[in-house]
Design a protein around this motif. Structure first.
Motif, mmCIF file in Angstrom:
data_model
loop_
_atom_site.group_PDB
_atom_site.id
_atom_site.type_symbol
_atom_site.label_atom_id
_atom_site.label_comp_id
_atom_site.label_asym_id
_atom_site.label_seq_id
_atom_site.Cartn_x
_atom_site.Cartn_y
_atom_site.Cartn_z
ATOM 1 N N PHE A 247 -15.257 -19.990 -23.839
ATOM 2 C CA PHE A 247 -15.162 -19.241 -22.530
ATOM 3 C C PHE A 247 -15.025 -17.834 -22.516
ATOM 4 C CE2 PHE A 247 -12.545 -17.727 -19.133
ATOM 5 C CZ PHE A 247 -13.293 -18.089 -17.928
ATOM 6 N N VAL A 248 -14.230 -17.401 -23.797
ATOM 7 C CA VAL A 248 -14.398 -15.802 -23.717
ATOM 8 C C VAL A 248 -15.745 -15.248 -24.103
ATOM 9 C CG1 VAL A 248 -13.727 -14.058 -25.320
ATOM 10 C CG2 VAL A 248 -11.950 -16.052 -24.322
ATOM 11 N N MET B 19 -20.955 -12.663 -19.261
ATOM 12 C CA MET B 19 -21.300 -12.368 -17.919
ATOM 13 C C MET B 19 -20.536 -10.745 -17.544
ATOM 14 S SD MET B 19 -19.734 -16.027 -16.288
ATOM 15 C CE MET B 19 -19.734 -15.403 -14.729
ATOM 16 N N MET B 20 -19.704 -10.300 -18.313
ATOM 17 C CA MET B 20 -19.212 -9.090 -17.899
ATOM 18 C C MET B 20 -20.222 -8.035 -18.569
ATOM 19 S SD MET B 20 -16.196 -9.160 -17.003
ATOM 20 C CE MET B 20 -15.518 -7.499 -17.226
ATOM 21 N N LYS C 251 -17.652 -15.503 -20.798
ATOM 22 C CA LYS C 251 -17.260 -14.234 -19.943
ATOM 23 C C LYS C 251 -17.650 -13.048 -20.355
ATOM 24 C CE LYS C 251 -12.944 -13.116 -17.696
ATOM 25 N NZ LYS C 251 -11.333 -13.297 -17.806
#
Length: 552
Positions: A296-297, A303-304, A300
């Motif tokens: 997930f990180v 996505m960041m 993420k």
């Protein structure tokens, strides 16, 4: 006040009518000259009445009081005259009272005489009772009892001699009749023997019957005892069986408890295994969660990055727009900047001046604080020096006070030693006085004991004399009655005390044995030293305690 009723006499002229003169008219003209031709003459009774009225005298009340006093005096006089008359009711009543009084006095004298005689009679009765009690008490003395026993023995011996004499007379008188009587007695004895034999035979038969019944009862008792033994055995077997069943149930119960314990232990171990498996599952789940979190990180982060690129593009667009607007506003801002710089420089100058002022105030405060600190340090140092000086002075004063107290303590110790010495001397004098008093008291007790022994010896001699007189009188009477007086003469020589020991100064003491019985020793003693030692020495204290009455 009207005086019309009074007779009026007119002097000088006799014509005209009588005038009415009132006291009011007289009182209204007190200072007028008296006309002698107009004077009114009053009767004596009227004049007295007027005087009494003026002086407020109540003649009627005085007359009543006088009359009452006269009546009282006449009544008392009548009583005095009448009280001695004998033919009146009061006189007869008085005579009866006097006669009754005389009769009561005579009866009282008779009662007193009777009381005196009764007191004398009671006194004589008390004396007789005391003498009788003394006689009975004297008869209860051991020596008198022994003498009376000897007297009774003398009477018994005399009676025995009389019986022997009577028997001899009977034998002499019935010597010829003995054969017939002997034949009758022989026949009676043979008949009695036959009857006794029949009774013995009947008794033997009854005894045999009783023995048979007893044997039957014994058999029945033995049978009942055997049945009881069998019942006891059965009861014992039942008890044993119940005991075994109880032990079996106890064993089963213990096995169940052990099984329950094992099951609980097994369940506990399974619980621990399940807990470990759950912990392993939890650990695995956490690892999976950690892996998911990492994924997930990572997602993420991507996505960041994308968002950052988008935002950078937006920012670039905004920057372009801003630059356009900035170009438009730059001119305006330049003007505003100039004004702002002027205001800022002015504010900076004011702020710098204010800061300088604050710094100066701060420096002044710091200098004042340092000065106060130095002053405080000097004051503290001075105070410390003053305290040191004061403590030194106090130490000197305490040393002087301690020296003075030591001197006072030494003086007190010397005074105390002097007092103790005086007290010791007084105590020694007291001891000497007590020893003298004790010696005097011991001497007094010794004298009292000697007096007591002398009085006791006198009483013993008096008792011995009284007993000897009594015994002499009894022996004389017994001799006159032809009794054997040897026992009586022996009893008179036993001495007082009633014991079995040897006579010592007219006293026969009693000696007790040293055992639990406490009986009196006989009149002999062991000849060997060991026997005397065993009699006089105590070897068992418990027996001595029991003999003396102790229970512990």
């Amino acid at each position: 006040m009207s005086v019309a009723s009074a007779s009026v006499v007119q002097y000088g002229r006799r014509k005209g009518s009588s005038r009415e003169v009132t006291s009011a008219e007289v009182n209204n003209k007190p200072n007028l000259p008296v006309d002698l031709h107009e004077v009114t003459v009053l009767p004596k009774s009227e004049w007295r009445r007027i005087q009494d009225s003026v002086n407020r005298v109540n003649k009627q009340h005085e007359r009543l009081i006088a009359a009452a006093r006269q009546r009282e005096a006449m009544h008392l006089h009548s009583k005095e005259v009448v009280k001695n008359w004998s033919n009146t009711i009061a006189g007869q009543w008085q005579k009866k009272l006097e006669a009754k009084k005389i009769r009561e006095e005579i009866e009282e004298e008779e009662r007193k005489q009777i009381d005196i005689e009764e007191a004398k009679f009671q006194e004589q009765k008390r004396k007789d009772a005391i003498e009788r009690a003394k006689t009975l008490q004297y008869y209860q003395i051991d020596r008198v009892k022994g003498f009376h026993s000897a007297l009774l023995m003398t009477e018994v011996l005399k009676e025995r001699e009389a019986q022997i004499e009577l028997k001899k007379r009977k034998e002499k008188a019935s010597k010829d009749v003995d054969k017939e009587i002997l034949a009758v007695i022989t026949r009676k004895e043979a008949l009695a023997l036959q009857q006794e034999w029949l009774k013995a035979l009947e008794k033997k038969q009854k005894a045999l019957a009783v023995a048979e019944s007893l044997k039957q009862q014994i058999k029945e008792h033995e049978q009942a005892r055997e049945e009881e033994i069998m019942e006891q055995k059965e009861e014992a077997e039942d008890v044993k069986r119940v005991h075994e069943l109880f032990i079996k149930e106890q064993t089963t119960h213990e096995q169940k408890k052990q099984e329950e314990k094992r099951n609980i232990m097994k369940a506990y171990q399974e619980h621990l295994a399940n807990k470990k498996s759950i912990q392993a599952a939890e650990t695995e789940k956490q690892e999976l969660e950690e892996e998911r979190r990492k994924i997930f990180v990572k997602a993420k982060g991507k996505m960041m990055n994308l968002r950052k690129e988008k935002e950078a593009e937006i920012l670039r667009e905004v920057e372009r727009h801003r630059e356009a607007v900035f170009e438009k506003l730059s001119t305006y801002h330049q003007e505003q900047t100039k004004n702002e710089e002027e205001r800022i420089s002015k504010a900076a100058a004011e702020a710098e001046a204010k800061q300088d002022k604050q710094q100066r105030e701060k420096d002044e405060k710091k200098a004042a604080m340092l000065k106060s600190i130095s002053e405080h340090r000097e004051a503290v140092q001075k105070e410390l020096e003053y305290k040191k000086q004061e403590e030194k002075q106090k130490a000197i004063e305490m040393l002087n006070a301690k020296k003075a107290s030591d001197i006072i303590f030494l003086q007190k110790q010397l005074l105390k030693a002097q007092k103790m010495k005086e007290a010791g001397k007084m105590l020694q004098d007291t001891y000497v006085q007590q020893m003298a008093e004790k010696h005097a008291q011991e001497q007094h007790l010794k004298n009292q004991e000697q007096e007591f022994e002398a009085k006791n010896a006198e009483l013993i001699a008096e008792d011995e004399n009284q007993f000897q007189n009594y015994a002499k009188h009894v022996i004389q009477k017994a001799s006159e009655a032809q009794r054997n007086t040897s026992l009586l003469r022996k009893a008179t020589k036993e001495g007082i005390g009633g014991g079995l020991g040897p006579v010592f100064r007219g006293i026969r003491p009693s000696y007790l044995v040293q055992d639990q019985s406490g009986v009196q020793l006989p009149s002999y003693a062991c000849s060997t030293t060991q026997g005397i030692k065993e009699l006089n020495e105590t070897t068992d204290f418990q027996k001595s305690k029991k003999r003396l009455g102790f229970t512990w």
